[in-house]
Scaffold this active site. Structure first.
Site, short mmCIF file in Angstrom:
data_model
loop_
_atom_site.label_atom_id
_atom_site.label_comp_id
_atom_site.label_asym_id
_atom_site.label_seq_id
_atom_site.Cartn_x
_atom_site.Cartn_y
_atom_site.Cartn_z
N TYR A 32 16.89 3.74 22.86
CA TYR A 32 18.03 4.59 23.22
C TYR A 32 17.53 6.03 23.32
O TYR A 32 16.79 6.50 22.46
CB TYR A 32 19.12 4.50 22.13
CG TYR A 32 20.28 5.45 22.38
CD1 TYR A 32 21.41 5.02 23.06
CD2 TYR A 32 20.22 6.77 21.94
CE1 TYR A 32 22.46 5.89 23.30
CE2 TYR A 32 21.27 7.64 22.19
CZ TYR A 32 22.39 7.19 22.87
OH TYR A 32 23.42 8.06 23.11
N GLU A 74 22.64 10.00 29.21
CA GLU A 74 22.34 8.91 28.28
C GLU A 74 21.59 7.79 29.00
O GLU A 74 22.02 7.33 30.05
CB GLU A 74 23.65 8.36 27.69
CG GLU A 74 23.41 7.31 26.62
CD GLU A 74 24.71 6.69 26.12
OE1 GLU A 74 25.07 6.93 24.95
OE2 GLU A 74 25.38 5.98 26.89
#
Ligand code: GDP
Ligand code: MN
Length: 406
Positions: free
Chosen positions: A109, A197
């Site tokens: 992530y 993101e």
């Protein structure tokens, strides 16, 4: 403002962030054709909506033949995809992104956003990629690493080494990470993003770091500076009422309750919603008609509040500072009259020309319910929303028609 994954991936490409090859399609035939042009033995077909968690909802499918690509595209296009990030109605799938499938060795992530406390851009990374990052943060916070960047110094190699070490990257991947973080940082500043993101950022079986997913949010207040970004807007993905509100310069957000709120000023709107909750009710919306509102805006605001039929009472809470109370009252009367309102409207006015405004409401004969203060206004709205319209005695509609100030 949000954009689609395929649009974000194009921006990533422009900013040295590696992404898999892909083509966007809006018909099954086009999807098939897209796959044909992407040299691969497997493809991923991805529903393009402004929400994540598509994978678990059937919006991300691997295909091993051209027929399968077409079949997946056919199953997705024209439907509404419901994920745990959308509401129950979901979002329309008008396009799919067809991508060469990647062989995944590791999922990470990586995101970049604004840390308001420290007034810095902050990278957030985790070796637990591909998952819901909020769940990782709640259950295993030690798996999340945060690296802040000083605005004067800018992104430095050591920032990237810190993230790379946390993700336990090899030397080669460390170099690739630097290009990706640098791209994110420059993209963020150049386009006035509010969040970038990548979840997951993957390491492929053959050692390449690639952004498998791409999500970018932009600062609405800076969109006028970026016509290229503003042009990527997709109204089909936005709440219809919120989009309409934007046209009239109203700040509107749909909520789940049955009390429509019309307020001027964001702070007062928040306080009004809190008060409704405190009295045991639930606001149907957040609505800030703005400090300098006018009759037309008040009318549009009423239309928005009443358009979905779930609202059982309206609570108007206006402080006449910039705009005078009699002007607001005229707007309310015009709207109520024009729309043949059948649900109770509780009005709390305060400020310049308040008595004039209240007199206008009182003398209108339209059955509006004036309240002496916010406390009483919220209580009345909650009570009236609960009463079945048919069985409501008319006397409860007019508890203090004198309209005198306390
Ligand atoms: P999201 O569910 O909306 O966040 O969509 P993602 O783009 O993140 O895809 C969801 C999941 O699908 C990823 O976490 C991967 O596990 C899987 N996935 C997506 N693309 C590929 C691919 O090319 N190859 C493989 N093996 N899995 C993929
Ligand atoms: Mn994802």
């Amino acid at each position: 403002m949000n954009i689609h994954e395929y649009q974000a991936k194009q921006l990533f490409r422009d900013y040295t962030i590696a992404v898999p090859q892909g083509i966007v399609a809006d018909s099954p035939a086009q999807a098939r054709l897209a796959a044909e042009q992407l040299p691969s033995s497997a493809w991923v077909v991805k529903a393009q909506i402004h929400a994540g968690a598509r994978g678990k909802a059937g919006g991300v499918k691997v295909a091993r033949s051209l027929d399968e690509v077409g079949a997946h595209a056919k199953a997705m296009l024209g439907t509404r995809l419901v994920t745990h990030q959308t509401d129950a109605a979901g979002l329309p799938v008008n396009a799919v992104w067809v991508e060469e499938a990647s062989a995944i060795k590791n999922e990470f992530y990586l995101s970049l956003l604004i840390d308001r406390d420290s007034e810095r851009l902050i990278f957030i990374a985790s070796a637990a990629g591909g998952m819901d990052i909020e769940a990782v943060a709640a259950e295993t916070p030690e798996k999340i690493v945060r690296v802040k960047v000083h605005p004067a110094a800018g992104l430095q190699a050591y920032h990237c080494r810190q993230i790379g070490a946390a993700l336990q990257l090899g030397k080669e991947q460390q170099g690739q990470l630097q290009a990706i973080m640098s791209g994110m940082y420059h993209l963020f500043l150049a386009k006035d993003c509010s969040q970038i993101e990548i979840n997951p950022l993957i390491e492929t079986e053959d050692g390449h770091l690639v952004a498998l997913d791409a999500k970018i949010n932009f600062d609405d207040n800076a969109l006028a500076l970026h016509p290229d970004i503003a042009g990527l807007r997709d109204p089909s993905q936005e709440d219809a009422k919120e989009a309409e509100a934007k046209q009239f310069d109203l700040n509107y957000i749909t909520l789940g309750g049955n009390i429509g709120c019309m307020v001027n000023g964001a702070g007062l709107a928040m306080a009004t919603m809190d008060m409704v909750k405190l009295k045991g009710g639930a606001p149907a919306n957040f609505l800030d008609v703005g400090g300098g509102t006018n009759k037309d805006k008040v009318k549009e605001a009423f239309k928005l509040i009443l358009s979905d039929g779930t609202v059982k009472a309206v609570l108007v809470n206006i402080f006449g500072g910039i705009v005078k109370c009699d002007v607001i009252a005229a707007g309310i009367l015009a709207a109520v009259e024009e729309m043949h309102l059948t649900i109770p409207v509780v009005v709390r006015l305060e400020g310049t020309n308040v008595q004039q405004g209240l007199d206008m409401l009182k003398n209108s004969g339209l059955g509006l319910v004036p309240a002496a203060d916010l406390n009483q206004a919220a209580e009345l709205a909650v009570t009236l929303a609960e009463v079945d319209a048919g069985s409501r005695p008319s006397s409860t509609l007019t508890p203090s028609m004198e309209g005198d100030r306390p």
